[in-house]
Design a protein around this motif. Structure first.
Motif, PDB file in Angstrom:
ATOM      1  N   LYS A 158       0.820  -1.200   0.000  1.00 20.71           N
ATOM      2  CA  LYS A 158       0.000   0.000   0.000  1.00 20.71           C
ATOM      3  C   LYS A 158       0.863   1.263   0.000  1.00 20.71           C
ATOM      4  CE  LYS A 158      -3.638  -2.377   2.585  1.00 20.71           C
ATOM      5  NZ  LYS A 158      -4.432  -2.406   3.841  1.00 20.71           N
ATOM      6  N   GLY A 159       0.442   2.238  -0.801  1.00 20.79           N
ATOM      7  CA  GLY A 159       1.104   3.529  -0.837  1.00 20.79           C
ATOM      8  C   GLY A 159       0.381   4.534   0.046  1.00 20.79           C
ATOM      9  N   SER A 160       0.764   5.785  -0.034  1.00 22.53           N
ATOM     10  CA  SER A 160       0.144   6.818   0.791  1.00 22.53           C
ATOM     11  C   SER A 160      -1.267   7.162   0.315  1.00 22.53           C
ATOM     12  CB  SER A 160       1.014   8.082   0.799  1.00 22.53           C
ATOM     13  OG  SER A 160       1.278   8.512  -0.521  1.00 22.53           O
ATOM     14  N   ASN A 161      -1.565   6.927  -0.960  1.00 22.22           N
ATOM     15  CA  ASN A 161      -2.911   7.143  -1.486  1.00 22.22           C
ATOM     16  C   ASN A 161      -3.673   5.818  -1.540  1.00 22.22           C
ATOM     17  OD1 ASN A 161      -2.264   9.888  -2.006  1.00 22.22           O
ATOM     18  ND2 ASN A 161      -1.296   9.270  -3.953  1.00 22.22           N
ATOM     19  N   ASN A 180      13.541   8.352  -3.972  1.00 19.98           N
ATOM     20  CA  ASN A 180      13.026   9.558  -3.319  1.00 19.98           C
ATOM     21  C   ASN A 180      11.849   9.202  -2.403  1.00 19.98           C
ATOM     22  OD1 ASN A 180      14.931  11.258  -4.579  1.00 19.98           O
ATOM     23  ND2 ASN A 180      13.677  11.289  -6.454  1.00 19.98           N
ATOM     24  N   ASN A 181      10.659   9.730  -2.656  1.00 21.64           N
ATOM     25  CA  ASN A 181       9.489   9.417  -1.827  1.00 21.64           C
ATOM     26  C   ASN A 181       8.677   8.254  -2.386  1.00 21.64           C
ATOM     27  OD1 ASN A 181      10.005  11.512   0.037  1.00 21.64           O
ATOM     28  ND2 ASN A 181       9.047  13.013  -1.347  1.00 21.64           N
ATOM     29  N   TYR A 182       9.257   7.553  -3.314  1.00 21.43           N
ATOM     30  CA  TYR A 182       8.574   6.435  -3.950  1.00 21.43           C
ATOM     31  C   TYR A 182       9.412   5.152  -3.796  1.00 21.43           C
ATOM     32  CZ  TYR A 182       5.521   9.817  -6.315  1.00 21.43           C
ATOM     33  OH  TYR A 182       4.623  10.812  -6.595  1.00 21.43           O
ATOM     34  N   LYS A 197       6.746  -1.230 -11.079  1.00 24.83           N
ATOM     35  CA  LYS A 197       5.624  -0.371 -10.683  1.00 24.83           C
ATOM     36  C   LYS A 197       6.132   0.621  -9.643  1.00 24.83           C
ATOM     37  CE  LYS A 197       0.945  -0.276  -8.744  1.00 24.83           C
ATOM     38  NZ  LYS A 197       0.345   0.526  -9.832  1.00 24.83           N
ATOM     39  N   LEU A 198       5.711   1.874  -9.822  1.00 32.02           N
ATOM     40  CA  LEU A 198       6.105   2.948  -8.916  1.00 32.02           C
ATOM     41  C   LEU A 198       4.977   3.205  -7.919  1.00 32.02           C
ATOM     42  CD1 LEU A 198       8.650   4.804  -8.732  1.00 32.02           C
ATOM     43  CD2 LEU A 198       7.268   6.556  -9.894  1.00 32.02           C
ATOM     44  N   ALA A 206       7.564   0.003   3.284  1.00 31.37           N
ATOM     45  CA  ALA A 206       7.470  -1.248   2.518  1.00 31.37           C
ATOM     46  C   ALA A 206       8.001  -2.426   3.332  1.00 31.37           C
ATOM     47  CB  ALA A 206       8.243  -1.119   1.202  1.00 31.37           C
ATOM     48  N   TYR A 207       9.081  -2.168   4.076  1.00 25.26           N
ATOM     49  CA  TYR A 207       9.694  -3.218   4.899  1.00 25.26           C
ATOM     50  C   TYR A 207       8.749  -3.680   6.005  1.00 25.26           C
ATOM     51  CZ  TYR A 207      13.264  -5.701   7.584  1.00 25.26           C
ATOM     52  OH  TYR A 207      13.977  -6.659   8.249  1.00 25.26           O
TER      53      TYR A 207
END
Length: 263
Positions: A158-161, A180-182, A197-198, A206-207
Motif C-alpha cells: 500500500k502507498g500513501s494514497n 526519493n518518496n517512492y 511499478k512505482l 514497505a519493509y
C-alpha cells in the motif's frame, strides 16, 4: 525458505486414502518379512501368527496416525514440514509403546512396566525405526503433493494514497528499490515477464509490510527466495537473482547478514 523458517515450509502431503492404505500395507509387508524371517524378537515357540502381532501393532499405530493427520490437514488445509515431523514422532511413540506391550504381555506373559520401555526402545524400536522411517518418508513424499491455501502468498503493498497499491503473490516480487518518496517494485506480471511499478511509499514502510524481505543496501529490499547467488567480496558485492539479469548491490554493512541468511 528464509521467510517463515524451514519448519513452516509447505511439504508434500498424502491426501487420498487409497494411497495412504497402499503405503501402510507396503510398510506392513516389509515389517512382517523382517519379523518372521530375520526373527529379531525372542519369541520362543510362539506360532508365526502370534509373532505377526508385532507387525499388526505397527499397522494399528500407523492407522491411528493417519486419522490424526487427516484431521490436522482438514483443519488447516495445508501441510507443513512441522506437521510431517509430528506424524513421524507420533508413529514412533505409538509403535514403541504398542510393540513393547505386545512383547511383554502377549509373547512373554509378563507385567508391563513403563520403566522398561526405554531400554526396549533403544534396543528394538530405534533400530526398526532407522530401517522403516526413511522408507515411509520416501513413499509419503513420492505419492504426496503440495497443497497451498487460496491466496496464501498474496500481499498488498500500500502507498500513501488509497488508489496507490499493488496486490501480488509475494513470490513474484524480485526486489523493491527506494526512489526519493517512492519505491520501485520489480516483479513478474501475469505474462510472467519482469515489470516495474512505482508506488508512493518509503522503503521503511514497505519493509513493515514485507518484513521477511532482506535488506541488501540502504536503497534495496530483496526477496530472499529470488536470490541465486552472492558475487564479489564484502568491499564490492552484488546479488544475482533468478530469472533477472539485473545485479543488486550489497553494501558492506549487510554483506555478512545476507550471506548467513541465504545459506
Amino acid at each position: 525458505m528464509v521467510t517463515k523458517g524451514i519448519l513452516n515450509n509447505n511439504y508434500r502431503y498424502l491426501k487420498d486414502w487409497k494411497s495412504k492404505i497402499k503405503v501402510m500395507f507396503i510398510v506392513f509387508s516389509i515389517t512382517s518379512f523382517i519379523i518372521l524371517f530375520l526373527e529379531p524378537f525372542k519369541t520362543d515357540d510362539s506360532s508365526k501368527f502370534i509373532v505377526l502381532g508385532y507387525s499388526i501393532c505397527t499397522l494399528i499405530s500407523y492407522l491411528l496416525v493417519l486419522f490424526f493427520e487427516d484431521y490436522l490437514f482438514k483443519k488447516q488445509q495445508l501441510w507443513l514440514v512441522k506437521n510431517e515431523i509430528t506424524v513421524f514422532l507420533s508413529l514412533f511413540i505409538l509403535s514403541a509403546i504398542s510393540v513393547y506391550w505386545y512383547d511383554v504381555t502377549i509373547i512373554k506373559k509378563q507385567s508391563f512396566y513403563w520403566n522398561h520401555l526405554l531400554a526396549f526402545t533403544l534396543k528394538i524400536t530405534i533400530p526398526f525405526g532407522v530401517l522403516l522411517i526413511p522408507l515411509i518418508a520416501f513413499l509419503r513424499y513420492h505419492f504426496g503433493k503440495i497443497y497451498e491455501l487460496l491466496n496464501q502468498y498474496i500481499v498488498t503493498l500500500k502507498g500513501s494514497n488509497k488508489s496507490d497499491f499493488l496486490e501480488i503473490d509475494q513470490r513474484d516480487i524480485f526486489y523493491i528499490k527506494s526512489s526519493n518518496n517512492y519505491i520501485e517494485v520489480k516483479y513478474l506480471n501475469s505474462e510472467r515477464e519482469p515489470q516495474m511499478k512505482l508506488i508512493r511509499c518509503t522503503l521503511a514502510e514497505a519493509y513493515k509490510q514485507l518484513p521477511f524481505f532482506l535488506k541488501s543496501h540502504r536503497s534495496y529490499l530483496v526477496n530472499p527466495n529470488k536470490i541465486k547467488s552472492v558475487e564479489g567480496t564484502q568491499k564490492k558485492a552484488t546479488l544475482q537473482l533468478k530469472n533477472l539479469q539485473e545485479e543488486i548491490p550489497v553494501s558492506k554493512s549487510y554483506y555478512n547478514s545476507i550471506k548467513s541468511k541465504i545459506k
